[in-house]
Design an enzyme around this catalytic site. Structure first.
Site, PDB file in Angstrom:
ATOM      1  N   TYR A  24      26.236  84.514   9.615  1.00  0.00           N
ATOM      2  CA  TYR A  24      25.400  84.948   8.496  1.00  0.00           C
ATOM      3  C   TYR A  24      26.236  85.744   7.501  1.00  0.00           C
ATOM      4  O   TYR A  24      25.899  86.844   7.093  1.00  0.00           O
ATOM      5  CB  TYR A  24      24.207  85.771   8.991  1.00  0.00           C
ATOM      6  CG  TYR A  24      23.051  85.808   8.015  1.00  0.00           C
ATOM      7  CD1 TYR A  24      22.265  84.682   7.806  1.00  0.00           C
ATOM      8  CD2 TYR A  24      22.759  86.966   7.298  1.00  0.00           C
ATOM      9  CE1 TYR A  24      21.211  84.708   6.908  1.00  0.00           C
ATOM     10  CE2 TYR A  24      21.703  87.010   6.397  1.00  0.00           C
ATOM     11  CZ  TYR A  24      20.933  85.882   6.206  1.00  0.00           C
ATOM     12  OH  TYR A  24      19.877  85.909   5.307  1.00  0.00           O
ATOM     13  N   HIS A 106      33.555  73.171   6.599  1.00  0.00           N
ATOM     14  CA  HIS A 106      35.000  72.975   6.457  1.00  0.00           C
ATOM     15  C   HIS A 106      35.467  72.228   7.695  1.00  0.00           C
ATOM     16  O   HIS A 106      34.992  72.486   8.802  1.00  0.00           O
ATOM     17  CB  HIS A 106      35.715  74.317   6.324  1.00  0.00           C
ATOM     18  CG  HIS A 106      37.206  74.221   6.152  1.00  0.00           C
ATOM     19  ND1 HIS A 106      37.806  73.242   5.380  1.00  0.00           N
ATOM     20  CD2 HIS A 106      38.224  74.972   6.654  1.00  0.00           C
ATOM     21  CE1 HIS A 106      39.124  73.413   5.412  1.00  0.00           C
ATOM     22  NE2 HIS A 106      39.395  74.445   6.182  1.00  0.00           N
ATOM     23  N   SER A 250      46.111  80.442 -28.982  1.00  0.00           N
ATOM     24  CA  SER A 250      46.851  80.354 -30.242  1.00  0.00           C
ATOM     25  C   SER A 250      47.835  79.189 -30.204  1.00  0.00           C
ATOM     26  O   SER A 250      48.243  78.727 -29.133  1.00  0.00           O
ATOM     27  CB  SER A 250      47.612  81.660 -30.495  1.00  0.00           C
ATOM     28  OG  SER A 250      48.700  81.777 -29.582  1.00  0.00           O
TER      29      SER A 250
END
Length: 335
Positions: A24, A106, A250
């Site tokens: 949890y 996973h 930029s």
């Protein structure tokens, strides 16, 4: 690329079943609450401690892991990788029944053979591609985060359908669920962490910081240029890719990107990345991490302490005190 959406999944397949969320933490609390809000019966399996109390306070029926497995038809393993094999052997394996589904977010322990489920259970993966707090927040907003789905073992013939039902219950089919394999998810996840997201980025940031400070520049300025502004660039890439980032910076920065980037990440760097990938594919990293945990993490702990004492961390802590918009956590938590 096979991608599944709301119309491809039926959360009703979980009706009449109980889902046990084992663990949890970040993902555990998010997935459990989303499932409950989707009308799924959820129990939480954790050992006594902080997580146990938090789950109880959130209104869940909380029990031991072994009892949760005996209660449920679907068991989602959301413990840390290094804890899963031990808990599986001690509390899960002997309680599995024919036709149950064992889920993961996973693939590490399945792919590297640390967990070997019996042939009579389904083994699948539903892996949301966001940290738990975002899985929960986006769900509450009426949306979802993308996820991966994979089937390792289909004992019942319905493993993919049940996994997609779970993904829908968590909210992921609202965004899209991409089909993969345990091997692909595990190896790419480890590579991304080591070569780019964690290992690569932290090494690059430190090297830049050290280059500037060794060149006589003040640490505070080096911190801003090499770490603080990284978030600004990553956010632009996150929102619209490299093109969006280059459109937003930029022209000077963009030209510097083109002419300098390949001098930093060289062909030699890419060759080393391929070596890292090979080590992951061949299980060398997994073996190293498993042995490290068995030995009590001496290397891990020593390196962690050294990194925490890096000059970058000291100046960063001081500068962040100036940034009222940053709410630093009182204690570090795993996401």
């Amino acid at each position: 690329m096979k991608t599944y959406y709301e119309k491809d999944a039926n959360v009703d397949l979980l009706q009449g079943k109980t889902v046990a969320v084992v663990g949890y933490g970040s993902q555990g609390h998010a997935q459990a609450q989303n499932l409950r809000d989707s009308g799924v019966e959820v129990v939480v399996g954790v050992r006594p401690g902080k997580s146990y109390e938090v789950a109880k306070a959130d209104g869940f029926e909380v029990m031991s892991v072994s009892e949760a497995v005996r209660t449920a038809q679907v068991v989602q393993m959301l413990l840390p990788d290094e804890q899963q094999a031990h808990v599986y052997k001690a509390e899960i394996e002997e309680n599995l029944r024919e036709g149950q589904m064992l889920l993961f977010s996973h693939g590490f322990n399945i792919h590297f053979g640390q967990i070997n489920p019996p042939s009579y259970v389904d083994v699948a993966m539903v892996a949301p591609k966001s940290p738990g707090h975002l899985v929960r927040r986006v769900f509450q907003e009426g949306n979802g985060v993308p996820a991966l789905v994979a089937v390792h073992q289909d004992a019942t013939g319905t493993a993919l359908h049940v996994a997609l039902a779970y993904a829908k219950g968590v909210g992921c089919t609202r965004a899209g669920v991409i089909e993969t394999t345990f091997q692909e998810e595990t190896e790419t996840d480890l590579f991304g962490e080591q070569a780019v997201l964690c290992g690569g980025v932290t090494a690059l940031v430190k090297a830049g910081f050290e280059t500037l400070t060794e060149g006589g520049y003040r640490p505070e300025i080096a911190y801003f240029e090499c770490l603080h502004e990284l978030k600004l660039i990553v956010d632009l890439m996150y929102e619209g890719g490299l093109t969006n980032m280059r459109h937003s910076i930029s022209d000077t920065a963009e030209f510097g990107d083109y002419v300098t980037g390949s001098r930093i990440v060289t062909d030699g760097t890419k060759k080393e990345m391929k070596r890292v990938l090979t080590e992951i594919q061949q299980g060398e990293f997994a073996k190293k991490w498993i042995l490290e945990n068995q030995a009590g993490r001496p290397t891990h702990n020593a390196m962690k302490k050294a990194e925490q004492n890096h000059g970058l961390e000291k100046v960063g802590a001081e500068l962040r005190e100036m940034m009222s918009w940053i709410h630093a956590p009182k204690e570090l938590v795993k996401k």
